[in-house]
Write an enzyme that holds these catalytic residues in place. Structure first.
Site, PDB file in Angstrom:
ATOM      1  N   LYS A  67     -20.079 -32.734   2.605  1.00  0.00           N
ATOM      2  CA  LYS A  67     -20.289 -32.347   4.331  1.00  0.00           C
ATOM      3  C   LYS A  67     -19.038 -31.070   3.681  1.00  0.00           C
ATOM      4  O   LYS A  67     -18.851 -29.740   4.179  1.00  0.00           O
ATOM      5  CB  LYS A  67     -21.092 -32.579   5.116  1.00  0.00           C
ATOM      6  CG  LYS A  67     -21.537 -33.768   5.326  1.00  0.00           C
ATOM      7  CD  LYS A  67     -21.766 -34.263   6.811  1.00  0.00           C
ATOM      8  CE  LYS A  67     -20.007 -35.677   6.894  1.00  0.00           C
ATOM      9  NZ  LYS A  67     -20.676 -36.437   5.924  1.00  0.00           N
ATOM     10  N   THR A  68     -18.206 -31.099   3.220  1.00  0.00           N
ATOM     11  CA  THR A  68     -16.689 -30.851   3.582  1.00  0.00           C
ATOM     12  C   THR A  68     -17.131 -29.843   2.470  1.00  0.00           C
ATOM     13  O   THR A  68     -16.660 -28.496   2.155  1.00  0.00           O
ATOM     14  CB  THR A  68     -15.433 -31.536   2.872  1.00  0.00           C
ATOM     15  OG1 THR A  68     -15.111 -32.662   4.382  1.00  0.00           O
ATOM     16  CG2 THR A  68     -14.095 -30.891   3.526  1.00  0.00           C
ATOM     17  N   THR A 161     -20.686 -37.427  10.909  1.00  0.00           N
ATOM     18  CA  THR A 161     -21.574 -38.041  10.188  1.00  0.00           C
ATOM     19  C   THR A 161     -22.527 -39.427  11.767  1.00  0.00           C
ATOM     20  O   THR A 161     -22.980 -39.977  11.536  1.00  0.00           O
ATOM     21  CB  THR A 161     -20.538 -39.898  10.233  1.00  0.00           C
ATOM     22  OG1 THR A 161     -19.844 -40.366  11.128  1.00  0.00           O
ATOM     23  CG2 THR A 161     -19.953 -39.423   8.727  1.00  0.00           C
ATOM     24  N   ARG A 220     -20.052 -39.063  -4.594  1.00  0.00           N
ATOM     25  CA  ARG A 220     -18.202 -39.232  -4.274  1.00  0.00           C
ATOM     26  C   ARG A 220     -18.115 -40.294  -4.512  1.00  0.00           C
ATOM     27  O   ARG A 220     -17.505 -41.384  -5.284  1.00  0.00           O
ATOM     28  CB  ARG A 220     -18.055 -39.816  -2.345  1.00  0.00           C
ATOM     29  CG  ARG A 220     -16.556 -40.390  -2.831  1.00  0.00           C
ATOM     30  CD  ARG A 220     -15.841 -39.770  -0.630  1.00  0.00           C
ATOM     31  NE  ARG A 220     -16.167 -39.001  -0.102  1.00  0.00           N
ATOM     32  CZ  ARG A 220     -15.997 -39.151   1.486  1.00  0.00           C
ATOM     33  NH1 ARG A 220     -15.743 -39.490   2.333  1.00  0.00           N
ATOM     34  NH2 ARG A 220     -16.160 -37.563   1.313  1.00  0.00           N
TER      35      ARG A 220
END
Length: 339
Positions: A67-68, A161, A220
């Site tokens: 998202k970032t 989230t 991640r």
């Protein structure tokens, strides 16, 4: 190579530098999510051609899906400034006002975990998002008056989230709604190969796909596991990471062939052994495994549910027959009747 050379330097600083290296900067380097990228590319191109700020963007999805990273990519593609903050950091209206008044025209303003904004901050955002102005009260008592301070047109990107916890009036002010889903194994394998090239890690295709299968559908996690497998291979003087090296490293890390870690298995075993397979409430379950309820609901449960090992019911969490099978346990007769 010096035997101790791999131990030198600040590990935290090195990981931070590596994270910046592997984070995609443009949309074409962002692997997976094809429909999302296609639509976003059109929105960005249209905004650039009109020389307008991109409409406000709402991004939701489990942790670790990018998202970032996607917010940073949007600012790069738009060729505008990028300002980042998180909802807990915005404690008072003056905190938000200080950030908004320093934005440049058409810049991207990113707020992480936007569901945690305080109501007074949300109300100030409403006007800023729609009218590009801030309501500010000057003075106190009978002499108090409201002044509207203009802010340059900007793009607010809110990430969360927990989209269900975002206030409805705030959510409806976003013109673009993006949901990032878990990645497919083939997409994760591409991410692993890209990361390995950037970090000068040599890994064959079979090992990449095997590692992708154990990465919980999350980039991640895939990148984290790749770095740790790299460490094991380096110390063992392996020039190329192969499937056997991945299997050995995953066993050392406590990760099984479906990507479940020690805490995942502990959650399933706790429900089975302490609560007869369920149902059990989230708070009780979190206490029984010594984990925070937010981590339980945001990180562990989504993957367990996606893989079919766990299900949520109105009465609580239950381990499915597939979960029993994965742990090599038999379902007792009472639990079998529930299913």
């Amino acid at each position: 190579m010096d035997d101790q050379s791999f131990l030198t330097g600040d590990p935290i600083e090195q990981d931070s530098q590596q994270e910046n290296i592997i984070r995609p900067k443009v949309l074409k380097d962002f692997q997976g999510q094809p429909e999302l990228k296609e639509n976003l590319a059109i929105f960005i191109q249209a905004a650039r051609e009109r020389e307008e700020a991109l409409d406000h963007v709402f991004i939701s999805g489990p942790p670790g899906l990018g998202k970032t990273t996607l917010a940073g990519i949007m600012s790069n593609e738009l060729a505008v400034d990028f300002k980042v903050t998180s909802a807990p950091a915005l404690d008072k209206p003056k905190d938000l006002a200080g950030l908004l008044t320093t934005l440049t025209e058409r810049s991207v303003f990113f707020i992480d975990e936007i569901h945690r904004l305080k109501p007074v901050i949300e109300e100030m955002l409403y006007i800023a998002m729609e009218d590009y102005e801030l309501d500010w009260i000057i003075g106190q008592g009978p002499s108090a008056r409201t002044v509207r301070i203009p802010v340059p047109p900007f793009t607010l990107i809110g990430a969360t989230t927990k989209p269900g916890r975002v206030a409805r009036p705030l959510f409806t002010r976003f013109g673009i709604n993006i949901r990032i889903h878990f990645y497919k194994e083939e997409e994760l394998a591409l991410i692993i190969r890209r990361t390995s090239k950037l970090l000068d890690i040599h890994i064959d295709d079979d090992a990449s796909l095997l590692l992708a299968k154990c990465s919980r559908g999350t980039p991640r996690v895939a990148n984290r596991l790749l770095k740790r497998i790299r460490d094991y291979a380096q110390v063992a003087n392996k020039q190329i990471i192969q499937s056997d090296d991945v299997l050995d490293g995953l066993q050392r890390l406590g990760v099984d062939h479906r990507g479940l870690e020690e805490m995942d298995r502990m959650i399933l075993k706790s429900i089975i052994e302490k609560f007869s397979g369920g149902p059990v409430g989230a708070e009780t379950l979190a206490i029984s495994v010594g984990e925070g309820i937010d981590a339980l609901e945001d990180f562990y449960e989504p993957y367990l549910i996606q893989q079919g090992f766990l299900k949520r019911t109105p009465r609580g969490r239950m381990v499915t027959p597939l979960g029993y099978q994965h742990l090599g346990l038999d379902i007792d007769e009472d639990q079998r009747l529930l299913f």
